[in-house]
Each structure stands twice: as C-alpha cells, then as structure tokens.
Enzyme design. Structure first.
Site, PDB file in Angstrom:
ATOM      1  CB  THR A   1      -1.113   0.375   1.552  1.00 57.50           C
ATOM      2  OG1 THR A   1      -1.300  -1.574   1.391  1.00 57.50           O
ATOM      3  CG2 THR A   1      -1.918   1.058   0.875  1.00 57.50           C
TER       4      THR A   1
ATOM      5  N   GLY B   1       2.995  -2.814   7.909  1.00 53.90           N
ATOM      6  CA  GLY B   1       2.333  -3.743   9.299  1.00 53.90           C
ATOM      7  C   GLY B   1       4.117  -4.404   9.642  1.00 53.90           C
TER       8      GLY B   1
ATOM      9  CD  GLU C   1      -6.825 -10.580   2.449  1.00 56.17           C
ATOM     10  OE1 GLU C   1      -7.278 -11.384   3.280  1.00 56.17           O
ATOM     11  OE2 GLU C   1      -5.490 -10.360   2.607  1.00 56.17           O
TER      12      GLU C   1
END
Lengths: 740, 740
Positions: B157, B196, B450
């Site tokens: 992202t 993350g 997702e």
C-alpha cells in the site's frame, strides 16, 4: 498487459487543484452564504457559531490536533483546564449565548462538553428542577454556578441498574432523632457507577436513593451529598470512590464509582420542590409528577441537533476526501477517477447527507415546539384547572413519544453515518488522525445514555399503539400522529400513478399510509394478545408486540423527519430569494431523503401496496439520479455546513484538499522519529540473535511426542472426516495474507 | 406510587444462581459435548483448540486482562515478545497444528495475530508464491522461517493508493551496468503506508514497485529490499521510515511508512517465479497470472472463519450478560425480569447467533472447496492443456466471486454483531473492560484490508452479471450460482401455500428465486446501458449498474450462507445420533437464520412475489417464535462455542455469571486508588480557590460590550425569527441533561 513508455504516463491534477475545480464547477449552483444560514438556523446563529469557532481555534486549551495521542490522565487534565476556563463565560455571558457556545463545543469536543454538562446540565439542573427556591439559591451561594468551592456530579446509575430508576438500591433512611438522612450503599450491586466527575473532580453529588422512613419505602428521591473536602479534595468519612477507568470514548471525563457507608446529611439536603419530608417524618407527594418532563424534552432535542451536526462533520470529511481521492480508471479517463464520480460512492454518502440535513431542520423545528411545551408545563401548578391540565398532558404525551423516537433514531443515524464515512476512507479511516474512529467512539454512548435507544423506541411504539386506540375511538390526535386521524381510509391509499410516484405530496402520502399500517399492525398484535388472554394484562400484551412496536416507531420516525424537512422548506421559501438556488437545492435534498428512506423501508411500502414493484424501481432510479445531481455540488454543500478545519480536526477532510501532505505532516508531528524501537534491546535483539534450539532439546522431544499422538488421532479421524487438512493445504493456509 | 413496607421487597436470586438455573433448565436440550464438536468442526479440532486455550491461559505473555490500559509502546513490546515466543512453535510444530494454534489466537488476540501474519502470511507468503525455488530456499536460509537475523514486512500500500495495485507509484528501475534495481519513492503520495512491522521490527520488506527497464514500464512486481541492519536495527542508506502512530485498533502492530531514495538491490532480489528479468534486461512474462489467486482464496476463507468465531465470542458475552442482568418487572414477576426474557432482547441477539453459526459452517465447507481449487491451480503449469486450464479457470471464476462476497458480508456481519452485542450491554458495553469496544475496533479493519468490502462486493456482483449472461447462453453454471441453471422458470416461482411457508425447502426455493431475480435486475441494467449506448463499453455499463450489483451480491451471499448451513446439516446428520438433540437444535437455528435473513431482505421476497404479505407475516411470527424457543438453551449454546473466560476476556460474559463482582474487581485492579487526581494541584485547586472576577475588570467590560452588540442584533432578528430563544427557554436548555 504490454509495457508502456514512461513518457506515456500522465499525472492527475494535484488534490489541491482537484478541490479547486470542484468548487469552481459548482459555484453558482446556490448562494453559499445564504445556504449556510439555511443549514445553520439563520444568520444570527451562524455568525455566532463562526465567532465561537474563531475563538476556539486561537485558544491553546482547545488544541485538538494532538488529542489522539494523549494518555487518559493527560486528556482528563486538559478537560479540567477547559472546564475551569468556562467558568468565566458561564458567569459573564448571557445564557442563550453561552448555550450556543456549548452547542458548538459539543460537536467539536464531545468529551469536554460532557464533563461540563455533568456539572451544569445534570447536577445544577437537578437542583434547579428538584430544589425549592431556597435550596436553589443556597447551593448557588455555595458556588455551584461560579465553580467556587463546589463542583457537582449526578449519581443516578448503579452497577446493577440504570434504566429502571425505580429499582435503584441506594438507601436514604430518615433519622428523626437527629433530623438527618443516612445515605447508604447496601451491596456491590448498588454501587453508584459511571458517575461523571466522581473519580477526581467533584465535591458534591446529587444522589438518587430510596427514601425510607419508619421502615416504609417512598421511592427514589434526590439528595445532595458532599463527597470531598473542597479545600484538600480528601474524601469525606463514609465515602468510597474509585475510577471507572478506560472507556470506549470520552476519556476526558473522569467517570467514577461511589459507595456510601452510613453517610449522614441534614434533612434540608434532600431536594424538596416535589416530594417533601417534614421534621417529624411526614411525606408530602407532588401534585403533578409529569412536570419534570420539561428538561427531558429539551435534552432530547439537543441530542437530535447534536446528531445532525456530528453527522455533518463526518460527511464533510468523507465527501471532501472522496472529491480528491482517485482510484482506478473508468472509461476513457486519462487519469484515475475521483471516488466521488463512482455511482456506488455517491450512493454511500449522499443519502446520508440528505438524512443529516433532515435531522438538522427537524431539530430546529422541534426546539420551538418543545419550548412551547415547556412553557405550558411551567405555567401549570396545583391551581390549574383539570381541563387545562388534561390538554397539556395530552400534548405532552405525543411530544414525549415523538421525542423518544427522534432521540433514538437520530443518535443511531449519526453513529451509522460516522461508521460509513470512516469506512468510505478505506484504510485511512482506520488511522486515528482521520478523527473518525474517535468520533465513532464518542458518539456510541449517545445511543445509551439519556434513555437506552431500544427502550426509548419501545416507549415511542407504546404511545403509538395507544394513539391508535384513541384514534379508533375518534379522539382527534395532535402533531406527529395526526395522520391517524385519517383512519381507516389512510390505510388503503396508494400511489395514484407511475408518473405521480416522485411528487413530494405522493411521498408524504406514502409515509402517512405506511406509518398508519405499521402502527395498526402493532396495535392489533397488542389487542389480540390482550383479548385472547395470551397476555396477562396490558404490560404483557405490550411485550407480545414489542417487535411490531419497534418497527412502528422506526417507520413513524423516518416519516416524521421527512415531514419536518418539508415544513421547514415551506418556511424557508417565504424569505428566500427564488433565484439564488438555495430552495431548489434543498428540495432535491429533501426528495433524496424521502426516496432513499422509502427504499430503506421498501418492504413496508410494497407490503401495504402503496407502491407497486415497478414504482419502487422508479424510486430506486430517482435515488441514483439525485445522488448524481447532488454530487455536482457535494463539496459546496460541505462548505455550507460551515465547519472550520480546526473543528473537523481531520487532515483528510481539510478545506483546501491538500490531504496527503497534511496527513503526512500530522502523522510525523504526532510520532517523532525514534532511531530504534524503545523495546529493541529488551525484545528484538534477543529474538534476532538467539541460537537455534537443537532438535535433541529435551523439551522438544516431549512436545514432538505430544504432537505425534495428536497426529495419530488425526489420521484415524481422516477416513470419516471429509476434507481434513493435508500438509499441502495447511501450507497454503499458513500463507494466508493477513495484510498490514 | 404508594409507599411499601421494607419487608415486602424481595431480592432476586444472585447472578451466579440465575446462571446456574439457566444451565439446569436447559440441560438435556442437546448433548453439549457433541454440540461442541459440531460447532467446532469436529472432535479433533475442538480438542486441539482446548489444548491451545489451556496453554495460552497459563502463558504470562498472553495475559489479556490488562490490555485495555496498556500504552501503545507497551502493547507493541508485548506483541513482539509474543512474536518471539512463536518462533519455537513455528519451527517445531507441524504446519497444520501450528495453523490451528494461530486460528485460535486470531480470535483471542487479533493485534498479535496480525503482527505474526504480516511476517509469515504476507512476507514469507509472498516469497513462497512469488519466488523461484532457489529464491525461497535462499531467504529461508537467511532466517526468514526461524526468525534468525531476518524479520519481514509487506510493502504494498501507498498513501495515495491501496486497492488499485496497478496504480502504485514506487519505481524499480533496472540498471544494466551494475545488474541492480534502483528502488525509489518519487513523491509523498508514493510513500509506502500502513506497512505492518515497518515502524520498528522488520529488517526486510517485500516491496511492490513498477518495473522500469530502458524507459519502459512493465507493471508492478515484487522486490525484497533490506531496511535495517539486522544487528543494530539502524536504517540502511536511502531508507526513511516513520511510525504511522495511533490507529482505531490493533495497536500492537507497529505499522509504519517507508520512503526509498535510490536504494540499490541486486537483480536477484526481484521475486522471479512469474515475471523474470534477464541480465541484459529482457522481460519474460508468466504464462498464467491467475495462479496467484490461490493464497487469496485461502485468505478469504480464513477471514470467514475468523468472522464466525469473533461473532460467537461477542454473542457469548452478550447472551450470558442478558441471562443474569435484570431490569423492570413484567407481569406478576416478584423480582426484576432477566433481559433474555424480553422478546425484543431475544430478537436483538438470537438471529445474530444463528447467523454466526451459519458463517461457521460455511467456513468449514468453503475451506474444503478452496483447498480442492488450490490443488488444481497448483497442478497447472505451462505444460497443462488448454481444455484443462479453461475448466479450472471457469471454476476459479465462480469460487473467486463467491469468496469475495463471503469475505465482505461475513466481516461486515461480525462487525455489526459486535456493535449490537456491545449496545445490548447498555452502559457497561461502553466500558473498555467489557472487551467489546476493542473487539469492534480490531474487527473494523477486516472490512477494509484484503480488499475493501465494497469493492469486493461489486466484484462479486460483476461476476454474477456475467454468470447470468452465460446462463442465458445455456452455459451450465457450477457451485454457488447453479440456481441460475433454472432460468427462466426459477424467476417466477413462488411459495406454494401458507402452510408450506416455513419448510426449509420453501425457504431454499425462495432464496433461489429471489437471488435469480436480483441478479437479473443487475444484468438487465447492465445490458440496457450497453445496448442503449449510454455507457461507453463494458466498464461504464458495469458502473451504471453498480447499485444493482451490490444488491445482487448481498442477496446472493445471504442465500449462499443458508444453503451451506443446510448442506452442513445433512452431512452432520449422517454421523450424529438422532436422540441427542444436536441436529434438531441446529435445524431450529438454521430455520431461524433462513427466516430472519428473509425478513431482513423482505422487500425482494415481496417485490418478486415469492411470498405474499400474509406469508411475510408468517415468517416474522416464526422468527419471534424461534427466538423464544432458542432462548431456553441460549446459555448452553454459548457453552457450545467453547471459549474460555480467558479468551473472552470480559467479566460481563464470564461462565459462572458472577458478573458484577468480577467486573468491579477488574475495574479496581486496573485503576488503583489515588487519594487525589494527579492534576489536582495544577488544575483543580486553582479553579476551586480562585477569587471571583470583579465586574469592573477591564477584560469583562470589553466582553460585556461585545455581548451587548450581539444581543442587539438578536433583538432585531427576533421580529422575523419565529421561536427565537428567550432567556426562559435558554435557561431550560442549559438544564439539558448530558448524563454521566
């Protein structure tokens, strides 16, 4: 796909440019300043609000950009500092002006507003509405208005009970020897709970307790109980207080729990405007208990107004973001398409905008109505004649029922709007700095306090059922339920023709017909349960139709919002120049709300055959069309909500559209660079540098055995278990993306 | 009300006693142990889960009771400590067993599970699915499996884009002189975002970047990029990393942002299982891009399973609470009534329980189906013949579309279930210690990552539209869309008779009919837009019917859940003793889900005339009846979900029902007594002891003038402004209760 030359890639206009284009393209759709006045309940209120926004923005105490990273203690300290700063305004500003200030603050800074409301709204409010005039002046002289030597809290709820006030277990036992009440908490279940301000900042509490005199229980009354020494803030004898701790939101307020152990207060500390206890323990009951509803109604209107403003705030963020955010290319676009150009995205946001506007206009009209109610209630006293009283109480019943439904559905609507706006920001809606997560967490409690929404909805439904009974008896019904005066013909009306489907009068007729039918459904379920004897008495019969009551209140309230919106439009049209685009735009918004709410409640419109399936398709097509029409001026509409970037407190919804730079800057400011994690030496280095465990490690052998057993079991299972995991599958499973 | 003697007040049984009675009364409804096996996908999985729960409860690292009061740094440190502790299991347990361990942890401790999944699921998963076998063994030899010297993250992202992977802007430019790729972030908008593990704990990132060779762009590929020195964790040259900071939930994971400034990596660090770049810069594209779908499908099934477990966890809390919480007296009850005895409360919770069970059974069946799919996909390679490939891809299309809808609606269902459970606890649902607020905040992101739920829903709708087209052409459709093989007669079926309304076969027929109709609606809107030329090409035509696609996917998915539930029942009935009550109870739950979901989608069943209005009333009555029936064993059903108090982590949902004592104890433990507020001297004392501002204070005079002006304005406005505030009203307004 085939490779493309670097030179062929075209960059889209910057977010700032895109936002500018949005405003340029829509300029002229309507007069923005006039629309601000319409949306903000008139020029006077809008200008006052702008003055307050300007003041807040410069006030260092009201810095909002850093709230997401404050600890609970930090945010509570700041809340108390703001609380202190308000003492100046509350003692120097006229009440209506100060009230406007607080209304803005309730949208900008809910947690602080709550702390303030607990003292002024609840504690002082209880003294004003429950105390004799002598008692009111006594407590104000003690500093309750000016916050000198006294800070109040409102101790109603107990850990075992909140909604059912009559069931509270704290006791206030009269001791006629000493002319005192003994306030006592008999059990953990009776511990006062959620008491705002109790944990740290209140010196006194208005306590709800069962009045007991000579072993007789007279029900729940209010008592002023000192908690702390106002100089040292040490707890007084018999008072035990603790911190309720972390909450979903509004952590700025120090909610606490309180236990009283035989705490003695003078008899005069019981608030005696209504029930009175004499020196020798006689009890005098009030002539009209209903009188206390006044403040309740005002509170509910205020919550409808707050729900509207909060929803507008969330929509300002989501719509501005959608105007500049781009994703995917559709058709022959050279650059990625703005989210707001996707029909589904228009569908996600614009009906909610219409609903927020409907709630806003409804709150303006309701406050006038409730004000009138309240004045009439005030004018009542023991000397009023029965006829006059009966009329007021009849009107009170309808107003009370309507306000219950409005409080419930408008606070729910606002909560849902925040969540849908948050989700519409995609991943960025999950960042605290979008402000939508904390808006959600702050709003959630609005659906519970001031009467749990489900309970209020059923109250509203209960009143609709009895109104239906009255209507059958030929009683002429006032206000919101007047459509029931059209029984029975109203039940069987239907849309005259496909071409008439979209007229506002048709939509109105549809709401009246369907509302009447769902109320009828509830009434008949109730009546049947009663007459068949399945239910013992009214209460059980009402339980038997609770689902139907819920549906009745839901449909009634949606229709009520539509009617209020239309009535507000008629009023506005009187003063508004015909050519400035304000009224036509509001009419489109009103039609969108009406059609969308019908779509949301389509099952009832089809079931009671007001609309045919073909006509429902016309409604759906119109919702889509109106979304596309209003999309053109969507950003301008957020401007008409007139909220400063400071109040919105979300770089993703900033006025100028420069969302990525501002968001990136906010994140960096809130999270200063650290060379390595504070926990690197403690946790990461030992992991990364550890020696591998060798397989003949005793512990491992043992675990391997255990696994062997279970693997064995598994093999046995496999014959009978279809589709049991294979290593191959599990290996895939292990690869399941969990995403960032 | 008249006073009552103290002696007349009757105390209800204790919460503990009440809970015991609930279990005593329902014992015998079904065999609890067998029901546990049914709900938990068989004895083997249930026993394994119990073993893991037992281990977790004793592991000090997995203490959950204090998480609500940890700071962001504290919770991240604990998360890394858990992460480290998993290295032992992942290297010593068989993969299927370890996977089961992680599935439990994802329900018990979502934030930790995410941190783990980012490394193993995403980073290692990307290497496994995107790397050549040499590359896979190389990175595992570098410690990627055992977490020795290497911790991975997944950098897809960017701040300006997530959903549209093809639009990512990070560049990977091949330098054929040095045989390296240059990884570069050209702008703030291209900053990797939400990554993350990047903020503190990762040494390497799998980076999605545009492959550029000789000024040609070949699209987005994956590259392994070192971020930190694995010994010192110092950032490597050209790497800029920051902390994303506070999020709505899952704060245990250290999400970060990354900017690359001309970072050079060897060519071999590009993952080349699919696209390959040769030494001299030639690009070889993969034969079958679809192959990468495999992991995606597995990920979605896992999310459906997680949605089911999370919903069951929330319902365990809400139902047990409702069983012991009492409020108001109904009928001739001597004591306050249990919430669970109120029909409206049954209506709030039990249909959601039925839905959670439906999602659970669906996930069990889907994982078998997806496993099969995945194996077939794995078996495909360049040598596979076209026919074989085509069949697999046809099945893949349907499975992929179905899984998209399931992921979207099941994660939404779980989120809504948590919120409704939270609200059903009244005020206590607002306490962090109820655990429901953080469950909500953790679940929310499941609806976005997702694949954003709205986008996935439209994908599912897009595929339904094309399936409808295929069905018209006579193609035989597989699996979930096979009802379309019944065209056109399926469109006009209807419920044969009132008496047949509630048969499971009728409900199934209803879902098939209505699903076919909503899909038809979307297809025809699409077809009309295309043929009329209103839309330029398929893409625009699909946009024109996006609302209809959304509705089609919604109805299709609800019907799919019902079908899966029924099929699972048939399977279960084969091995289950007829007399132990398991199957009959599950049949009631299945019927409740079917009827309730029909009620929720009533407009379509009425619009397409499968049910008459009278039959819809039968459905509604049945939902109410089934809620009352299942209420009797509601607590026993929560026991069959088999979640320990430790996992549930909510004193308000504890097994033994002693909710108030446990809740009070938890609050006291988490909030140790403080004699006065930490900010007393700084903020409270100065407020409470300040001197009143005298009126001739210059500042005040000035402010008074300002107010005078505005008051003036107000008076002028008043003639034209109906219902303007009067002091009297405002005084009331000021009293508005804000509640605790």
């Amino acid at each position: 796909m085939p490779p493309v030359p670097l030179s062929a890639l075209k960059a889209p206009p910057s977010p700032r440019e895109t936002m500018q284009r949005e405003r340029d393209q829509s300029r002229g759709t309507f007069d923005l300043e006039r629309m601000c006045y319409a949306m903000g309940d008139g020029e006077y209120n809008v200008k006052l609000k702008r003055r307050f926004m300007f003041e807040l923005e410069r006030d260092p105490l009201f810095k909002l950009s850093d709230i997401h990273d404050l600890t609970k203690d930090e945010i509570r300290e700041r809340t108390m500092a703001k609380f202190a700063s308000m003492a100046h305004y509350v003692t120097n500003e006229s009440i209506p002006i100060f009230q406007q200030r607080m209304n803005l603050i309730s949208t900008a800074d809910p947690a602080f507003w709550t702390r303030f409301g607990v003292h002024y709204g609840l504690a002082l409010g209880a003294v004003r509405s429950g105390g004799t005039s002598n008692q009111v002046s006594y407590w104000i002289s003690k500093g309750m208005l000016g916050l000198q030597g006294m800070v109040g809290c409102f101790a109603m709820t107990e850990i075992k009970g909140g909604s059912n006030v009559a069931g509270l277990e704290t006791t206030a036992t009269f001791d006629d020897k000493t002319d005192e009440f003994i306030i006592h908490t008999p059990s953990v279940g009776a511990t006062k709970w959620w008491i705002g301000g109790a944990a740290h900042s209140a010196t006194h509490a208005v306590v709800f307790a069962q009045l007991i005199i000579k072993d007789m229980v007279y029900g729940v009354k209010n008592f002023m109980v000192p908690l702390r020494n106002p100089k040292t803030y040490q707890l007084l004898p018999g008072i035990t207080i603790g911190d309720i701790g972390k909450k979903m939101g509004r952590d700025g307020i120090d909610n606490g729990w309180i236990q009283f152990t035989n705490v003695r207060i003078p008899r005069a500390y019981m608030l005696m405007k209504h029930t009175q206890v004499t020196r020798n323990g006689e009890v005098r009951e009030p002539p009209l208990a209903q009188l206390t509803y006044g403040a309740l109604l005002q509170g509910r209107t205020a919550m409808v107004a707050d729900a509207a403003s909060t929803a507008k705030k969330a929509l300002t963020i989501a719509i501005r973001y959608a105007a500049v955010r781009r994703a995917f290319k559709v058709g022959d676009n050279e650059v990625e398409t703005q989210l707001l150009d996707y029909p589904i995205h228009q569908r996600r946001l614009l009906p909610l905008l219409a609903q927020a506007v409907a709630m806003g206009f409804t709150s303006f009209r309701m406050s006038a109505l409730f004000e009138h109610m309240t004045e009439q209630l005030e004018s009542l006293d023991a000397s009023s004649d029965a006829q006059e009283t009966a009329e007021v109480l009849e009107k009170l019943k309808e107003t009370h029922a309507t306000s219950a439904g409005l409080k419930a559905f408008c606070t729910w609507n606002a909560l849902e709007t925040i969540e849908k706006c948050r989700a519409s920001l995609g991943g960025h809606g999950y960042s605290a700095y979008s402000n939508l997560p904390s808006m959600y967490n702050d709003q959630a409690v609005q659906c519970t306090w001031e009467g749990d929404n489900t309970i209020l909805t059923l109250q509203s439904g209960r009143s609709l059922v009895s109104s239906y009974g009255d209507a059958l008896k030929g009683t002429k019904l006032p206000g919101g339920t007047s459509y029931l005066n059209g029984l029975p013909s109203i039940l069987t009306t239907s849309c005259p023709s496909n071409s008439a489907t979209l007229e506002l009068d048709t939509l109105q007729a549809g709401w009246d017909c369907v509302s009447a039918n769902v109320v009828k459904q509830a009434y008949e379920k109730f009546d049947e349960a009663l007459k068949s004897g399945k239910a013992k008495g009214r209460e059980e019969a009402l339980e038997a139709c609770s689902q139907e009551r819920f549906v009745a209140a839901k449909v009634h309230t949606a229709g009520y919002l539509f009617r209020m919106f239309r009535e507000a439009l008629v009023e506005l049209a009187k003063d508004e120049p015909a050519d400035n685009g304000v009224i036509p735009t509001l009419e489109s918004i009103c039609r969108l709300y009406g059609c969308w709410a019908i779509e949301e409640n389509a099952q009832h419109f089809l079931k009671y055959r007001f609309f045919s399936p073909a006509q429902m398709d016309i409604i759906t097509a119109e919702v889509t069309r109106l979304c596309a029409e209003l999309r053109k001026c969507a950003v301008l509409l957020t401007d008409s909500f007139d909220m400063s970037d400071h109040i919105i407190n979300s770089p993703l919804g900033c006025y100028d559209g420069d969302i990525y730079e501002r968001y990136f800057a906010r994140v960096k400011e809130a999270n200063p660079h650290q060379p390595v994690a504070p926990y690197f030496e403690r946790v990461i280095r030992p992991l990364i540098e550890r020696e591998p465990l060798s397989i003949d490690d005793a512990d491992d052998i043992e675990i391997d055995d255990e696994i062997a057993e279970i693997e064995e079991e598994r093999r046995e299972d496999e014959e009978e278990k279809k589709g049991a995991e294979t290593k191959e599958k599990a290996a895939k499973e292990l690869e399941k993306p969990a995403d960032e």
